[in-house]
Design a protein around this motif. Structure first.
Motif, short mmCIF file in Angstrom:
data_model
loop_
_atom_site.label_atom_id
_atom_site.label_comp_id
_atom_site.label_asym_id
_atom_site.label_seq_id
_atom_site.Cartn_x
_atom_site.Cartn_y
_atom_site.Cartn_z
N VAL A 78 0.84 -1.20 0.00
CA VAL A 78 0.00 0.00 0.00
C VAL A 78 0.87 1.24 0.00
CG1 VAL A 78 -1.75 1.30 1.28
CG2 VAL A 78 -1.81 -1.20 1.25
N PHE A 79 0.52 2.21 -0.81
CA PHE A 79 1.28 3.46 -0.90
C PHE A 79 1.29 4.13 0.46
CE2 PHE A 79 1.33 7.99 -2.67
CZ PHE A 79 2.70 7.97 -2.82
N TYR A 80 2.50 4.33 0.98
CA TYR A 80 2.59 4.69 2.38
C TYR A 80 2.44 6.18 2.65
CZ TYR A 80 7.12 6.93 3.37
OH TYR A 80 8.14 7.81 3.52
N ALA A 81 2.55 7.00 1.65
CA ALA A 81 2.40 8.44 1.92
C ALA A 81 1.87 9.14 0.68
CB ALA A 81 3.74 9.04 2.33
N HIS A 82 0.73 9.76 0.81
CA HIS A 82 0.17 10.52 -0.30
C HIS A 82 0.80 11.90 -0.33
CE1 HIS A 82 -2.58 12.27 -3.14
NE2 HIS A 82 -2.88 13.22 -2.28
N ILE A 83 1.24 12.29 -1.52
CA ILE A 83 1.88 13.60 -1.66
C ILE A 83 0.94 14.50 -2.45
CG2 ILE A 83 3.88 14.84 -2.56
CD1 ILE A 83 5.43 12.24 -2.42
N ASN B 91 4.90 24.22 -5.01
CA ASN B 91 5.79 23.60 -4.02
C ASN B 91 6.67 22.51 -4.62
OD1 ASN B 91 4.63 25.23 -2.17
ND2 ASN B 91 3.46 23.63 -1.12
N ASP B 92 6.51 22.22 -5.90
CA ASP B 92 7.21 21.11 -6.52
C ASP B 92 8.20 21.59 -7.58
OD1 ASP B 92 4.44 20.12 -5.62
OD2 ASP B 92 5.57 18.27 -5.87
N THR B 93 9.38 21.00 -7.55
CA THR B 93 10.39 21.34 -8.54
C THR B 93 10.92 20.05 -9.17
OG1 THR B 93 11.07 23.28 -7.26
CG2 THR B 93 12.58 22.51 -8.96
N LEU B 94 10.85 19.97 -10.48
CA LEU B 94 11.42 18.83 -11.19
C LEU B 94 12.93 19.01 -11.22
CD1 LEU B 94 10.99 16.29 -12.97
CD2 LEU B 94 10.89 17.83 -14.95
N ILE B 95 13.67 18.03 -10.72
CA ILE B 95 15.11 18.20 -10.61
C ILE B 95 15.92 17.20 -11.43
CG2 ILE B 95 14.95 19.26 -8.33
CD1 ILE B 95 15.80 16.60 -7.11
N ASN B 96 15.32 16.08 -11.84
CA ASN B 96 16.09 15.09 -12.60
C ASN B 96 15.16 14.19 -13.39
OD1 ASN B 96 17.93 12.53 -13.01
ND2 ASN B 96 19.29 14.15 -12.28
N VAL B 97 15.61 13.79 -14.58
CA VAL B 97 14.79 12.96 -15.46
C VAL B 97 15.66 11.88 -16.09
CG1 VAL B 97 13.53 12.91 -17.65
CG2 VAL B 97 13.08 14.72 -16.00
N GLN B 98 15.11 10.66 -16.14
CA GLN B 98 15.76 9.57 -16.87
C GLN B 98 14.73 8.96 -17.81
OE1 GLN B 98 18.66 7.06 -14.67
NE2 GLN B 98 17.95 8.13 -12.84
N TYR C 191 11.18 14.65 -8.41
CA TYR C 191 10.74 15.97 -7.97
C TYR C 191 11.21 16.22 -6.53
CZ TYR C 191 7.39 16.24 -11.88
OH TYR C 191 6.81 16.29 -13.12
N ASN C 192 11.27 17.48 -6.20
CA ASN C 192 11.49 17.88 -4.81
C ASN C 192 10.32 18.74 -4.35
OD1 ASN C 192 12.85 18.17 -2.32
ND2 ASN C 192 13.64 20.16 -2.95
N ASN C 193 9.65 18.29 -3.29
CA ASN C 193 8.53 19.02 -2.72
C ASN C 193 9.00 19.71 -1.45
OD1 ASN C 193 6.10 18.98 -0.64
ND2 ASN C 193 5.22 19.14 -2.70
N THR C 194 8.70 20.99 -1.29
CA THR C 194 9.21 21.75 -0.14
C THR C 194 8.71 21.20 1.19
OG1 THR C 194 7.37 23.30 -0.41
CG2 THR C 194 9.46 23.87 -1.47
N GLU C 195 7.59 20.48 1.19
CA GLU C 195 7.05 19.96 2.44
C GLU C 195 7.34 18.47 2.63
OE1 GLU C 195 2.93 20.82 2.56
OE2 GLU C 195 3.19 23.00 2.52
N ASN C 196 7.27 17.70 1.53
CA ASN C 196 7.39 16.25 1.64
C ASN C 196 8.71 15.69 1.12
OD1 ASN C 196 4.56 15.53 2.59
ND2 ASN C 196 4.12 16.76 0.77
#
Length: 449
Positions: free
Chosen positions: A7-12, A18-25, A347-352
């Motif tokens: 089960v997905f343990y944390a909903h974001i 608040n979200d910044t895309l920082i890396n992609v593959q 992604y990087n979320n400022t809160e999560n």
């Protein structure tokens, strides 16, 4: 136990500010190629061999358009990358095949359509030293039509586990998979036998030429797919209905062939998914500045990864094909067509904090649960890492212990060395004897003492 059923343990919550895309593959299948199998419209003179299945103009266009899509998303909209190629930001790799290397180049033309301008130097500095060399009339750009050339990295197939999934036991896996109960159940199913009958009838195949195996049928389907994409003719009596059902069973045939169970899915997905984790970790820890990594590969690579992420499986595809009741699970059934692509976004979320999302052909797919399309990075890393297998060991790729090299020294060199040694010793003895003869008094004095 299938790790992605947790089960997905944390909903974001998705809050754009608040979200910044920082890396992609990203990893994609090459574009449309020439036919691979010699089953229709082929003879011994034009039978493909080696790396003859090159990218066709249709495949070039596919990859160029995919590159433009990537540019729009990661250069213009998200501004992850610079507008012009920056070697510190991107890394492009490909299997060592013409069609995948060409696909990567076409893709990059879509990402970076405007090439480099020449520096402000004198004309003679722009020419090779060959007599009669003349400067082309292409304006201030380095290459005609503003072409940009970006390096693409490759490995020999025998060393390329992540993209070429080179494995010495693949043939034995395929042979074993064709004898399983599930394979025989699909091959002998009523709708499959009806498809064989219709196909053989429409193509006029009789006796030993008749098709009665789903893998062989998939090979015919591959030929017809290439024909459809490249504008070539199809058999006149081959109906659209037959083609439709051949398309419906294509992915299932592939999964049953090489990725039939969870252990096989884990095996073939391990090298690339391990690379994904390593690349993300290196970026997060400041050991790499690469923000975008693109990989040009094959449908077998793609299906291995997709199966390893539990986005599909031979069993769920078989249940759907046999019209069995389904639990509420996510199961891709469409074939991995040319230029299909899978993209991992960090992604990087400022809160999560850090989290991952995955796009398949431009749409987000479930990750870490059957419904959620977000997964915190630590959770994603933990779940994926749990399924890693010792790929080199399982695929019999562990290198043999290097044996000590024994050099065979020629006899003449040994004799020559001994001769030189004897001559040297003789010279020293002769010098000593001469010295003794010239100074006898010194010798007598020493004795008397």
């Amino acid at each position: 136990m299938n790790i992605f059923l947790f089960v997905f343990y944390a909903h974001i919550p998705f809050v754009k500010s608040n979200d910044t895309l920082i890396n992609v593959q990203a990893i994609w299948r090459h574009g449309v190629r020439d036919f691979y199998y010699c089953n229709w419209g082929c003879n011994s003179k034009n039978k493909p061999n080696g790396d003859a299945q090159i990218l066709t103009p249709a495949g070039m266009r596919q990859q160029y358009v995919l590159g433009k899509w990537i540019r729009q998303r990661y250069i213009i909209d998200n501004q992850l990358l610079s507008s012009f190629f920056n070697e510190n930001e991107i890394y492009i790799e490909s299997t060592d095949y013409n069609r995948t290397i060409m696909s990567a180049y076409c893709n990059l033309q879509g990402m970076y359509p405007q090439g480099f301008e020449i520096p402000n130097v004198t004309e003679d500095k722009l020419l090779p030293p060959n007599p009669g060399s003349k400067s082309p009339n292409i304006g201030n750009y380095a290459l005609p039509y503003k072409i940009s050339l970006i390096p693409i990295h490759t490995k020999q197939e025998e060393q390329d586990y992540a993209l070429a999934i080179y494995c010495k036991i693949t043939d034995s896996i395929v042979e074993s998979n064709r004898k399983t109960e599930l394979y025989n159940k699909i091959n002998s199913a009523t709708q499959t036998q009806e498809l064989f009958k219709r196909f053989n009838s429409e193509l006029g195949l009789i006796e030993e030429k008749q098709v009665n195996d789903i893998i062989e049928l998939a090979e015919w389907r591959d030929t017809f797919t290439c024909n459809r994409y490249n504008g070539d003719n199809l058999p006149q009596k081959l109906s659209a209905k037959t083609l439709f059902y051949m398309d419906q069973i294509a992915l299932l045939s592939f999964s049953l062939r090489q990725f039939q169970n969870w252990e096989q899915s884990k095996l073939y997905s391990t090298p690339y998914l391990k690379q994904v984790i390593e690349n993300f970790d290196n970026f997060i820890n400041g050991n790499s500045r690469v923000k975008y990594r693109g990989s040009s590969s094959h449908d077998s690579t793609m299906l291995g990864i997709i199966s390893g992420l539990n986005l599909t499986s031979a069993q769920c595809q078989a249940d759907i094909y046999l019209n069995k009741s389904q639990s509420d699970i996510f199961c891709l059934t469409e074939n991995i067509e040319f230029s299909s692509n899978l993209i991992f976004e960090l992604y990087n979320n400022t809160e999560n904090g850090l989290y991952v999302r995955i796009l398949y052909n431009g749409k987000y797919v479930p990750i870490c649960s059957q419904k959620g399309t977000y997964c915190q990075y630590d959770r994603f890393k933990s779940l994926v890492s749990q399924q890693f297998i010792d790929y080199e060991k399982e695929c019999n790729l562990i290198q043999e212990v290097q044996r000590e090299v024994v050099y065979n020294i020629p006899i003449w060199s040994i004799l020559f060395f001994l001769l030189v040694l004897l001559c040297t010793c003789g010279v020293f003895i002769l010098i000593f004897m001469i010295k003794q003869m010239k100074d006898p008094a010194s010798s007598d004095s020493d004795i008397s003492k």
